[in-house]
Structure formats: C-alpha cells, structure tokens
Design an enzyme around this catalytic site. Structure first.
Site, mmCIF file in Angstrom:
data_model
loop_
_atom_site.group_PDB
_atom_site.id
_atom_site.type_symbol
_atom_site.label_atom_id
_atom_site.label_comp_id
_atom_site.label_asym_id
_atom_site.label_seq_id
_atom_site.Cartn_x
_atom_site.Cartn_y
_atom_site.Cartn_z
ATOM 1 N N ASP A 452 0.847 -1.199 0.000
ATOM 2 C CA ASP A 452 0.000 0.000 0.000
ATOM 3 C C ASP A 452 0.880 1.245 0.000
ATOM 4 O O ASP A 452 1.682 1.454 0.910
ATOM 5 C CB ASP A 452 -0.906 -0.014 1.230
ATOM 6 C CG ASP A 452 -2.032 1.009 1.134
ATOM 7 O OD1 ASP A 452 -1.983 1.869 0.235
ATOM 8 O OD2 ASP A 452 -2.960 0.950 1.967
ATOM 9 N N TYR A 615 -14.463 9.595 1.003
ATOM 10 C CA TYR A 615 -14.519 8.160 0.735
ATOM 11 C C TYR A 615 -13.604 7.378 1.669
ATOM 12 O O TYR A 615 -13.739 6.170 1.836
ATOM 13 C CB TYR A 615 -14.160 7.872 -0.726
ATOM 14 C CG TYR A 615 -12.677 7.835 -1.004
ATOM 15 C CD1 TYR A 615 -11.977 6.636 -1.005
ATOM 16 C CD2 TYR A 615 -11.972 9.009 -1.242
ATOM 17 C CE1 TYR A 615 -10.621 6.589 -1.248
ATOM 18 C CE2 TYR A 615 -10.609 8.978 -1.485
ATOM 19 C CZ TYR A 615 -9.946 7.774 -1.487
ATOM 20 O OH TYR A 615 -8.593 7.747 -1.714
#
Length: 771
Positions: A452, A615
C-alpha cells in the site's frame, strides 16, 4: 599494472573499497585511463628517442593503440641493447597483431530481435538494451584482430550504482568459459566471423536490477586493454517472472500477460453495493517510463545492492510513490481544494505523472488519492518486472491504535463522539498485490503480497505498507512482517461499539462481525470483468476458520481482552438499497428492516444520523438526524422507509459523493443494543466516447465525447482535460478531440470530466488500431 592471465569459473575480482585493490585489477583500469591520456606526449618523446637509438626494436605505433592499451612486459633499455643482434625485425604489422582491442559492441537490441523478444521486453518503446535476469542473451564484439582462445582472454565488466563493488554484486566481472551453466554470470563464444565473436551471456536469477555500464577487458601476450564506456550500450536488467529461479516467477502465462505485460487495467471504487469502475492507463512500456522508474529507486538513496530482492524493492517503491517524508512521486490531497495541481479524479493513467516527476528532478506531482497511488505503483512494479495487480477493498477499516478492531465511541445518549472516533471505515480503499516468494517467512506465505503506497500510517518510521502475505492475513498471523496487523484490520476487523459511563469510563456494548472487508476486487485475468478475491484475504464470514483467525490476530493487538462472552440477540437490523442505488441529483431512498426473532413483543428506540463522508471514512458534516420508536410483535419483521431529499445534501457533497447512515438503538425489554452503519454513494453518469472513422497508426483521427448533466443546476468550469466550459442544467454536450495513434492493435480510449459540483465522471471506448 600486472596483466590478468586467464579466466576461470568463479575467478571474480574481490573488494569493496574503490581506493584499495587486492591485485585483481578491479578498479585500476579506470584509474589508469586518464593518466595515460595526460602523459601521452611524454611517452611519444621517449619512443622518438628510442627509435633513433634502435629503430628495429621500436617501430612506429598508432596513437589509438597507445591510449587504449597498456603494455605490461617492456624490458629496460640495457637488456634490449644486449638482444639487438638476436631479435628479428618484426615490423609494425606483427606488433599490431599481438594487440587485442575492442573496436565495437553490438548488443542486438532491436525490439524485434532475438534478445528482446525472448526476454519479453519488446514492448518497451525505446531503443535501450532491456533484458531480464536469469536468462541468456547474445552479443557481438568486433576486435582489432581474430580472437585466439589459446593466448587471449576476455572479460565483461558490468557496473551499477554510484560505487560499484564486486562484494556487493554491483560490479560484475563476467568470465569467459567453454560451457555455460545456469544461474551464474558467465559468457561463452558461440560463433566466430573473422575479427568478430558472438557471445552468449548468462546472468543469475538473483542479479541486482537496474542500469549497468558495460565495458570489455581484453588481455593478450603483449598487454591489456579496456573498451571505452558507451552509454548506448548500457544494459537495463529487470526481474524475470518467466524464470523459475527468480523469486517473482509466475507459472501461468495468461497471468504473466495480465500482471506484467498488460498496460491498461480497471480500478474499482464506490461502495460494496454500488461498485464503480474506471479504466487506468498504466503505460509501463511508454517511452521514458523505465528511466523514470529507475530514477525513483535512485532517488530513494537506498543501496543498489538491495535491488535484487523484490521484498526490498516493493518497500522502496511503496515509500517513494507517496511524498510526505521522502519527496516521492505523488502528493496526497483529500481536502477538496486542488488549486495548484490536478484533482485526483482527473488522472486517467500513470504516464503523465511519472514523466512529470522525472522531468522535474523529483518534485512531487499534485495531487493523488488512493487509486492514484495504487495506479502509479502498478506501473512501476510491472515496468520493473514484478507481477502486480490493483486491488480495491470495500468497507476498508483504518485501525489507528493497533487494536485490530474498529472502535466506535458513543456518549450516554448513543450519539457518536467524533473527537474520539479516530478509527474509520473507508467506503473503498485501493492498494496493490505483488507476486513473489517470501523466503524470509515460514513456508506457505509466498505468492500475493499486499503493498500500500497511500500514506496512512508509518512502517518503521516511513510512510509505506507491505509486503504483507495474504496467506498470513487470511490466517490471522499478524506477527509476520511486514505490516500484517494493519492490512488484517482493513479487511477483517470487528467493529466494536463503546458507550461512555457516568464515571467517564467506557463499556463495550456491541460488536459487529461482518462490516469490513467486502467485495475485494481486481481486474480479471484476460478480460475486463471484475474478479472478487475476498476469499484470498479471509475465510468465509462467520465460519469457524474466520473466527479463529480474528481471535488469533486480536491476541496480538493493543486490546487483547476485547472479546468477552457474547450477549443474546433476538432483534436484528439491516439496511436495504434497491437496484443500483440513488443517482446524483435525485432524492435518496433506503429501507431499514427490523426483525424480531423472539416469541415476545419488543420495543425499540432507533436513532439515525446521516453524514457526508470523504470516501476514506473521514467525517465531513451531518446533514440529517432522526429518532423513531418501533413496536415489534413476536416473530415480526417490519420495514421503515428512509429518505433524503436532494436539497438537503446538494451543498455538502465532497469528491466521491459518499454518504453514511449510522443507526443505533436499544431494545427496552432486554437492553440489547442495535448498531450498524451503511455507506452508499450517489451514482454519476458516464461519458460516452465514440471514435470517428478508422484508427490507423500515424494518422490523425477524431473522437466524440458526449455527456448529460444530471443535476438541476449549471455546472461551472467543466474540464474534459482540455479547456474549461459551462454545461447547463440537465443539458447535454458533445466535444470532439483529435489524436494520432502510435501503436497498432486493440487499444482503449479513456476520458474524464471534472468540475466542482460533479466528479468521478469518466468513460472508455475500445478501438482497433490498424498498422
């Protein structure tokens, strides 16, 4: 300097300090070249004098022979005088034949040639010599005279990094052998043509990747010479998923085609009930991208000697794709204000980002969010040869205290305590999976590894994450490196609700076991379909294996005693959304279903709160709150209709049009606590892309981009990645764009629209480009 006599297998030079030699000539050639050039005139004067004394022993020698070759066996003048009567008149021609020098090197680097096609590097749009480690390549060398294996020797020198060292694998001396053996640096003569020889060269599957400088060292009876370095002959070495000995080996050809060679993919976003998709141009083979990717590694200031380990390389890339602590590629921005840069939703690919970063010599590109970080990471990894896919996790938890739970704190009235709710659940989060062996972990943990590049939490003091073994995450083995606890919490943590007591302490009142890690998605192999890979990250929800994994993981968390005896539950609550869900510009409607599974009447007080969210799960504003009392008869299910009108939310929406409905309540008779959260988004329309005419390489063509405004308001300063325009309320617009295809075959056209009132609008069209 003594001449190197002969080349034997494993007879490689040794040493790590450039100023110290051990008699093997590791660095002396480079150190001697410049002084020989400076003293050329002095040498000429001595030879002129000696020619006058003894012309037969010192004939004229060409200047280029002197500068390229070191004569190592010259006797002093007195000895030569004693031999004058015995020495024949050899003449200039015979002495020239004794010298062995490299005249030219041909790496056979044509994109359509044997080397690049066999190494699967023919798609790279440049003329560099690009190969993969652990595989043989061919090269021609033209010499000053025919090569004599009985009296001549030859070595290849490959150097990479600022301080090449043999001991570190960054200065490689390739010996000439009779027969090649696999998985080692060696070269063999496979063909001769007068003064030309063709070499077949092997490299090990553990070789350091990167750009190598190539020179050739020759030794003959009369001396030693080293060819001049020519940047055009630099060798670009990549990881090799086609080699069984490489730690990134992937045995399925269709998967190598997808995860290494495919330069266009899909990235998913939205919510688990409304999964959106956008096409992303990875462009790992575009001109300039490979140099940009190697520049990223160089700018990390990490040792080149570590670039042979994919575990190390993905940690470097994960750190360098974001910018907070190392001036990496992309600067993140979740504020909604993107002045001074490009809105994250506008990007349709990685090429422009990487080229801009490289051209600016390392200035971070503004701006990105998780899908941008992940898209760029996929490009860099695939470019370097590491199989990689872009992965989206819906309802993705962000655990901030290593508790391995997602904690929600409520006050005495069951209202959320925003100041304490640091943990969050992102509607979606995008990261990467990279494929590699993990010899540093127990057997069974190789394969896909989560990586990530979005800067959320630090790993060993740096904003990066992974590689975390998916097998370890699935089984709750969060004690294995790297960053397994964080990824585990993203996909399989329970949501724990805590209520504040009168004395200021908190008590656990409820837990939800199936609220994070849903519909984990990536592009399917060989098609544009969505592949649900949730099963690779965790066992089936509620199964015994999944519960064991959760409890195993939480024993290593900061709240190891979270799990107590479960409370009885006879009331259940569920939020239902019909169809594809509400559209942007319309009222939003949902259904809340309450079920009484007992044989007695139940009374429930239910609180609802709707918040506009980024989000990422970060709270922005509450736009609606309600409270309702519900009576449930024995074994009854009732449905409550819930609505949100457009005028309530139109001024509050942020980038992803994300909303979260929080429901909390208590059953009067049993004190059972009900709690759930439901995220959804308002769907946006797609762009319609229509090619006009035939697509032919090198010929300009047109494409129409059409769009209908779904909002009952005018859209201001709309950008189609071109000039700003206005679009009226619920009006349609069509623009025409021209471009010239550069590559033949099936391609995809990608376009996006951006304005303050409406984001995440994009479209894609398939075209077939003729040669």
């Amino acid at each position: 300097m003594p001449a190197v006599t002969g080349s034997t297998r494993n007879g490689l030079a040794t040493g790590r300090f450039p100023s110290v030699t051990l008699g093997f000539g590791e660095d002396e050639v480079e150190d001697e070249e410049e002084p020989r050039e400076e003293n050329a005139e002095e040498g000429k004067g001595c030879r002129a004098w000696w020619r006058r004394v003894c012309p037969c022993c010192c004939p004229h020698v060409k200047d280029d022979d002197v500068t390229d070759t070191v004569i190592t066996d010259t006797d002093d003048a007195d000895k030569d005088k004693d031999k004058d009567k015995e020495k024949p008149d050899t003449g200039e021609g015979e002495l020239e034949e004794l010298l062995l020098k490299v005249k030219s090197i041909d790496l056979m680097k044509s994109k359509s040639g044997q080397n690049r096609t066999e190494h699967h590097t023919d798609l790279y749009q440049n003329d560099n010599f690009i190969i993969r480690r652990g595989q043989t390549f061919q090269m021609w060398i033209t010499l000053s005279r025919p090569f004599d294996p009985h009296s001549d020797t030859l070595h290849l020198h490959l150097k990479t990094g600022p301080i090449p060292a043999v001991a570190k694998g960054t200065h490689v001396i390739v010996p000439l052998v009779e027969d090649l053996e696999d998985n080692r640096w060696e070269a063999a003569v496979v063909e001769k043509d007068d003064k030309k020889i063709k070499l077949s060269v092997n490299s090990p599957s553990t070789a350091v990747i990167g750009r190598y400088q190539l020179t050739v060292e020759t030794t003959s009876a009369n001396g030693q010479a080293v060819s001049t370095h020519d940047p055009a002959n630099d060798i670009y070495m990549l990881f090799n998923p086609w080699s069984e000995d490489d730690s990134v080996f992937l045995d399925a050809e269709e998967e190598r085609q997808e995860y290494v060679l495919n330069d266009v993919g899909r990235i998913y976003y939205g919510t688990e009930d409304q999964i959106g998709e956008r096409t992303w141009n990875y462009g790992q083979f575009d001109s300039g991208i490979l140099p940009a990717c190697l520049y990223i590694l160089e700018k990390s200031k990490t040792l080149n000697s570590g670039w042979g380990d994919p575990v190390n390389v993905v940690r470097i890339v994960s750190a360098m794709v974001n910018s907070p602590d190392d001036f990496g590629v992309v600067s993140g921005n979740w504020s909604g204000n993107y002045s001074g840069g490009t809105s994250p939703t506008v990007w349709s690919g990685s090429v422009e980002i990487l080229k801009q970063y490289h051209a600016s010599k390392g200035s971070p590109v503004n701006y990105g969010q998780c899908w941008v970080f992940a898209g760029v990471t996929t490009t860099v990894m695939r470019c370097l040869g590491i199989p990689t896919r872009t992965v989206t996790n819906f309802s993705s938890a962000h655990d901030t205290d290593v508790s391995l739970t997602t904690d929600v704190y409520l006050d005495e009235n069951l209202e959320p305590l925003d100041s304490m709710n640091a943990d969050s659940v992102w509607n979606f989060h995008v990261w990467n999976d990279c494929w590699m062996a993990r010899p540093d972990l127990p057997p069974g943990n190789g394969g896909w590894q989560a990586v990530d590049s979005t800067p959320q939490e630090t790993s060993n003091g740096v904003y990066r994450c992974g590689p975390a073994s998916l097998a370890a995450i699935r089984n709750g083995q969060v004690y294995l490196k790297y960053d397994c606890p964080f990824v585990f919490a993203e996909v399989n943590s329970d949501k724990i609700y805590w209520q504040k007591n009168a004395d200021g302490t908190f008590s656990k009142i409820y837990s939800e076991k199936n609220v994070v890690g849903h519909s984990i998605s990536t592009k399917a192999v060989g098609s544009d379909e969505r592949d649900d890979i949730t099963y690779m990250y965790k066992h089936a929800e509620g199964s015994e294996e999944e519960r064991i994994a959760v409890e195993t993981a939480c024993r290593y968390g900061s709240k190891a005693d979270t799990y107590a005896s479960p409370t009885a539950e006879d009331i259940s609550i569920k939020v239902v959304m019909e169809g594809d869900g509400p559209k942007m510009g319309s009222d939003a409607e949902l259904s809340i279903k309450l079920s009484n599974n007992s044989s007695k009447k139940r009374n429930v007080t239910l609180h609802s709160q709707l918040a506009v969210m980024y989000y990422t799960g970060v709270y922005k504003a509450t736009v609606q709150k309600d409270k309702v009392d519900v009576e449930l008869l024995p074994n009854e299910e009732t449905t409550l209709e819930w609505a949100l009108i457009y005028n309530t939310y139109k001024e509050q929406l942020v980038d992803q049009a994300a909303l979260m409905l929080t429901l909390s309540g208590r059953v009067k008779e049993t004190q059972q606590v009900l709690a759930t959260q439901f995220s959804f988004r308002l769907r946006t329309p797609d762009l319609v892309i229509k090619p006009i005419g035939k697509a032919v390489v090198g010929k300009k063509m047109a494409v129409e981009i059409s769009f209908t405004n779904p909002l009952p308001q005018v859209l201001k300063a709309v950008a189609f990645n071109m000039e700003g325009i206005d679009i009226g309320s619920q009006a349609s617009i069509t623009v025409t764009e021209h471009f010239t295809p550069t590559l033949a075959g099936p391609r995809k056209l990608v376009a996006s629209l951006d304005c303050r009132q409406l984001t995440q609008v994009h479209g894609v069209s398939d075209i077939l480009v003729e040669a």
